[in-house]
Design a protein around this motif. Sequence first.
Motif, PDB file in Angstrom:
ATOM      1  N   LEU A  57     -67.617 -23.753 -49.242  1.00 39.93           N
ATOM      2  CA  LEU A  57     -66.199 -22.765 -49.059  1.00 39.93           C
ATOM      3  C   LEU A  57     -66.888 -21.293 -48.348  1.00 39.93           C
ATOM      4  O   LEU A  57     -66.604 -20.779 -47.708  1.00 39.93           O
ATOM      5  CB  LEU A  57     -65.436 -22.540 -50.298  1.00 39.93           C
ATOM      6  CG  LEU A  57     -64.507 -23.523 -50.482  1.00 39.93           C
ATOM      7  CD1 LEU A  57     -63.722 -23.292 -51.934  1.00 39.93           C
ATOM      8  CD2 LEU A  57     -63.410 -23.839 -49.446  1.00 39.93           C
ATOM      9  N   PHE A  58     -67.999 -20.828 -49.319  1.00 45.61           N
ATOM     10  CA  PHE A  58     -68.697 -19.673 -48.852  1.00 45.61           C
ATOM     11  C   PHE A  58     -69.218 -19.881 -47.474  1.00 45.61           C
ATOM     12  O   PHE A  58     -69.183 -19.031 -46.574  1.00 45.61           O
ATOM     13  CB  PHE A  58     -69.949 -19.508 -49.596  1.00 45.61           C
ATOM     14  CG  PHE A  58     -69.567 -18.516 -50.831  1.00 45.61           C
ATOM     15  CD1 PHE A  58     -69.105 -17.240 -50.909  1.00 45.61           C
ATOM     16  CD2 PHE A  58     -69.725 -19.138 -52.103  1.00 45.61           C
ATOM     17  CE1 PHE A  58     -68.833 -16.563 -51.928  1.00 45.61           C
ATOM     18  CE2 PHE A  58     -69.487 -18.721 -53.480  1.00 45.61           C
ATOM     19  CZ  PHE A  58     -68.993 -17.111 -53.095  1.00 45.61           C
ATOM     20  N   LYS A  59     -70.025 -21.245 -47.167  1.00 50.04           N
ATOM     21  CA  LYS A  59     -70.187 -21.193 -45.831  1.00 50.04           C
ATOM     22  C   LYS A  59     -69.179 -21.233 -44.526  1.00 50.04           C
ATOM     23  O   LYS A  59     -69.298 -20.637 -43.477  1.00 50.04           O
ATOM     24  CB  LYS A  59     -71.295 -22.458 -45.568  1.00 50.04           C
ATOM     25  CG  LYS A  59     -72.538 -22.549 -46.435  1.00 50.04           C
ATOM     26  CD  LYS A  59     -73.146 -23.811 -46.337  1.00 50.04           C
ATOM     27  CE  LYS A  59     -74.230 -23.988 -47.478  1.00 50.04           C
ATOM     28  NZ  LYS A  59     -74.210 -25.525 -47.421  1.00 50.04           N
ATOM     29  N   GLY A  60     -68.062 -21.765 -44.986  1.00 48.54           N
ATOM     30  CA  GLY A  60     -66.938 -21.815 -44.119  1.00 48.54           C
ATOM     31  C   GLY A  60     -66.439 -20.600 -43.952  1.00 48.54           C
ATOM     32  O   GLY A  60     -65.866 -20.339 -42.828  1.00 48.54           O
ATOM     33  N   HIS A  61     -66.826 -19.512 -44.788  1.00 50.98           N
ATOM     34  CA  HIS A  61     -66.354 -18.101 -44.426  1.00 50.98           C
ATOM     35  C   HIS A  61     -67.503 -17.249 -43.763  1.00 50.98           C
ATOM     36  O   HIS A  61     -67.564 -15.870 -44.017  1.00 50.98           O
ATOM     37  CB  HIS A  61     -65.796 -17.595 -45.726  1.00 50.98           C
ATOM     38  CG  HIS A  61     -64.400 -17.779 -46.039  1.00 50.98           C
ATOM     39  ND1 HIS A  61     -64.371 -19.253 -46.707  1.00 50.98           N
ATOM     40  CD2 HIS A  61     -63.142 -17.330 -45.746  1.00 50.98           C
ATOM     41  CE1 HIS A  61     -62.826 -19.244 -46.759  1.00 50.98           C
ATOM     42  NE2 HIS A  61     -62.250 -18.383 -46.110  1.00 50.98           N
ATOM     43  N   GLY A  62     -68.553 -17.906 -43.500  1.00 53.44           N
ATOM     44  CA  GLY A  62     -69.495 -17.117 -42.770  1.00 53.44           C
ATOM     45  C   GLY A  62     -70.823 -16.700 -43.625  1.00 53.44           C
ATOM     46  O   GLY A  62     -71.532 -15.786 -43.250  1.00 53.44           O
ATOM     47  N   ILE A  63     -70.673 -16.978 -44.883  1.00 49.07           N
ATOM     48  CA  ILE A  63     -71.555 -16.322 -45.729  1.00 49.07           C
ATOM     49  C   ILE A  63     -72.661 -17.384 -46.222  1.00 49.07           C
ATOM     50  O   ILE A  63     -72.313 -18.558 -46.809  1.00 49.07           O
ATOM     51  CB  ILE A  63     -70.791 -15.832 -47.334  1.00 49.07           C
ATOM     52  CG1 ILE A  63     -69.864 -14.868 -46.942  1.00 49.07           C
ATOM     53  CG2 ILE A  63     -71.903 -15.464 -48.392  1.00 49.07           C
ATOM     54  CD1 ILE A  63     -69.024 -14.328 -48.129  1.00 49.07           C
ATOM     55  N   PRO A  64     -74.076 -16.942 -45.927  1.00 51.36           N
ATOM     56  CA  PRO A  64     -74.852 -17.997 -45.820  1.00 51.36           C
ATOM     57  C   PRO A  64     -75.413 -18.240 -47.385  1.00 51.36           C
ATOM     58  O   PRO A  64     -75.180 -17.350 -48.168  1.00 51.36           O
ATOM     59  CB  PRO A  64     -76.177 -17.384 -45.139  1.00 51.36           C
ATOM     60  CG  PRO A  64     -75.976 -15.987 -45.189  1.00 51.36           C
ATOM     61  CD  PRO A  64     -74.196 -15.566 -45.085  1.00 51.36           C
ATOM     62  N   HIS A  90     -58.241 -20.062 -55.946  1.00 52.49           N
ATOM     63  CA  HIS A  90     -58.891 -19.105 -56.637  1.00 52.49           C
ATOM     64  C   HIS A  90     -60.203 -18.386 -55.774  1.00 52.49           C
ATOM     65  O   HIS A  90     -60.524 -17.335 -56.088  1.00 52.49           O
ATOM     66  CB  HIS A  90     -59.746 -19.836 -57.786  1.00 52.49           C
ATOM     67  CG  HIS A  90     -58.881 -20.487 -58.794  1.00 52.49           C
ATOM     68  ND1 HIS A  90     -58.037 -19.947 -59.459  1.00 52.49           N
ATOM     69  CD2 HIS A  90     -58.741 -21.512 -59.376  1.00 52.49           C
ATOM     70  CE1 HIS A  90     -57.210 -20.382 -60.490  1.00 52.49           C
ATOM     71  NE2 HIS A  90     -57.784 -21.709 -60.333  1.00 52.49           N
ATOM     72  N   PHE A  91     -60.655 -19.103 -54.970  1.00 50.43           N
ATOM     73  CA  PHE A  91     -61.703 -18.737 -54.008  1.00 50.43           C
ATOM     74  C   PHE A  91     -61.343 -17.538 -53.328  1.00 50.43           C
ATOM     75  O   PHE A  91     -62.182 -16.566 -53.242  1.00 50.43           O
ATOM     76  CB  PHE A  91     -62.281 -19.930 -53.075  1.00 50.43           C
ATOM     77  CG  PHE A  91     -63.600 -19.520 -52.516  1.00 50.43           C
ATOM     78  CD1 PHE A  91     -64.730 -19.462 -53.063  1.00 50.43           C
ATOM     79  CD2 PHE A  91     -63.258 -19.058 -50.798  1.00 50.43           C
ATOM     80  CE1 PHE A  91     -65.946 -19.178 -52.322  1.00 50.43           C
ATOM     81  CE2 PHE A  91     -64.656 -18.868 -50.281  1.00 50.43           C
ATOM     82  CZ  PHE A  91     -65.781 -18.824 -50.876  1.00 50.43           C
ATOM     83  N   ARG A  92     -60.307 -17.539 -52.842  1.00 46.60           N
ATOM     84  CA  ARG A  92     -59.724 -16.327 -52.056  1.00 46.60           C
ATOM     85  C   ARG A  92     -59.899 -14.827 -52.959  1.00 46.60           C
ATOM     86  O   ARG A  92     -60.476 -14.122 -52.288  1.00 46.60           O
ATOM     87  CB  ARG A  92     -58.351 -16.445 -51.753  1.00 46.60           C
ATOM     88  CG  ARG A  92     -57.920 -17.464 -50.654  1.00 46.60           C
ATOM     89  CD  ARG A  92     -56.972 -17.199 -49.830  1.00 46.60           C
ATOM     90  NE  ARG A  92     -55.675 -17.066 -50.437  1.00 46.60           N
ATOM     91  CZ  ARG A  92     -54.392 -17.049 -50.215  1.00 46.60           C
ATOM     92  NH1 ARG A  92     -54.299 -16.724 -48.650  1.00 46.60           N
ATOM     93  NH2 ARG A  92     -53.454 -17.201 -50.931  1.00 46.60           N
ATOM     94  N   GLU A  93     -59.647 -15.098 -54.022  1.00 45.89           N
ATOM     95  CA  GLU A  93     -59.979 -13.816 -55.122  1.00 45.89           C
ATOM     96  C   GLU A  93     -61.449 -13.372 -55.162  1.00 45.89           C
ATOM     97  O   GLU A  93     -61.771 -12.336 -54.863  1.00 45.89           O
ATOM     98  CB  GLU A  93     -59.418 -14.066 -56.451  1.00 45.89           C
ATOM     99  CG  GLU A  93     -57.979 -14.145 -56.566  1.00 45.89           C
ATOM    100  CD  GLU A  93     -57.420 -14.504 -57.862  1.00 45.89           C
ATOM    101  OE1 GLU A  93     -58.348 -14.477 -59.013  1.00 45.89           O
ATOM    102  OE2 GLU A  93     -56.689 -15.576 -57.770  1.00 45.89           O
ATOM    103  N   VAL A  94     -62.417 -14.556 -55.084  1.00 45.19           N
ATOM    104  CA  VAL A  94     -63.902 -14.200 -55.256  1.00 45.19           C
ATOM    105  C   VAL A  94     -64.119 -13.756 -54.031  1.00 45.19           C
ATOM    106  O   VAL A  94     -65.197 -12.597 -53.890  1.00 45.19           O
ATOM    107  CB  VAL A  94     -64.194 -15.579 -55.357  1.00 45.19           C
ATOM    108  CG1 VAL A  94     -65.872 -15.618 -55.561  1.00 45.19           C
ATOM    109  CG2 VAL A  94     -63.879 -16.423 -56.843  1.00 45.19           C
TER     110      VAL A  94
END
Length: 209
Positions: free
Chosen positions: A21-28, A188-192
């Motif tokens: 999920l992080f990677k999908g939002h461009g966070i390596p 949940h991940f959106r809040e993170v």
Amino acid sequence: SMRIVGLTGGIGSGKSTVSNLFKGHGIPVVDADVVARNVLKKGTGGWRKVVAAFGDEILLPNGEVDRPKLGQVVFNDPDKRQLLNRLLAPYISSGIFLEVFKLWMKGYKTIVLDVPLLFEAKMDKWTKPIVVVWVDPDTQLQRLMERDGTTAEDAKSRINAQMPLNLKRTKADIVIDNSGSLEDLKEHFREVLVHVRKPLTWTEFGLSR
Ligand code: ATP
């Protein structure tokens, strides 16, 4: 400055799923398991240390480490397990540091460290916030058995070999409860994401060290 988010949890709690999920939002994401595999590659410093300590019996005919075999050797022997950890720890931490450094050089302001043993290896002091992916024990057992096609007994012994997930939970800044569906998890991940994208404050910077 750079925000280094710590991502950890228990075996089968959903770290890889959250990491994606992080990677999908461009966070390596720096994956400690990948680094840990690389430090055992044939001819590296870690490989030499391990062969010197455990002998040629743990090697495959092509000279690579027979990981399942090494795993068997150390799984039921705490002294050998500790020895292996002690030999490889410096290579793993410098390998992780190098990956972080490369991302910093590329200009990333936020990165994630995915480290199953974040607390055990005392790497939590480098990360803020610390995100623990939690799952209720029954679901954890079920998912582990399903994913790895193993018996409950085998899955339980692997769960019990780790620091209890409920203890990790108490050390978290953010707990992601992954006991529900994948849709719940994304919610949940959106809040993170909101939390993680905030710039690091001086207070956080000080408190994390
Ligand atoms: P390990 O520590 O063993 O690497 P992990 O913490 O990375 O595990 P995952 O591999 O992400 O855990 O998840 C374990 C299994 O559960 C996988 O098969 C994954 O597809 C599944 N899974 C994860 N989250 C959910 C969910 N919310 N609903 C259903 N299945 C899930």
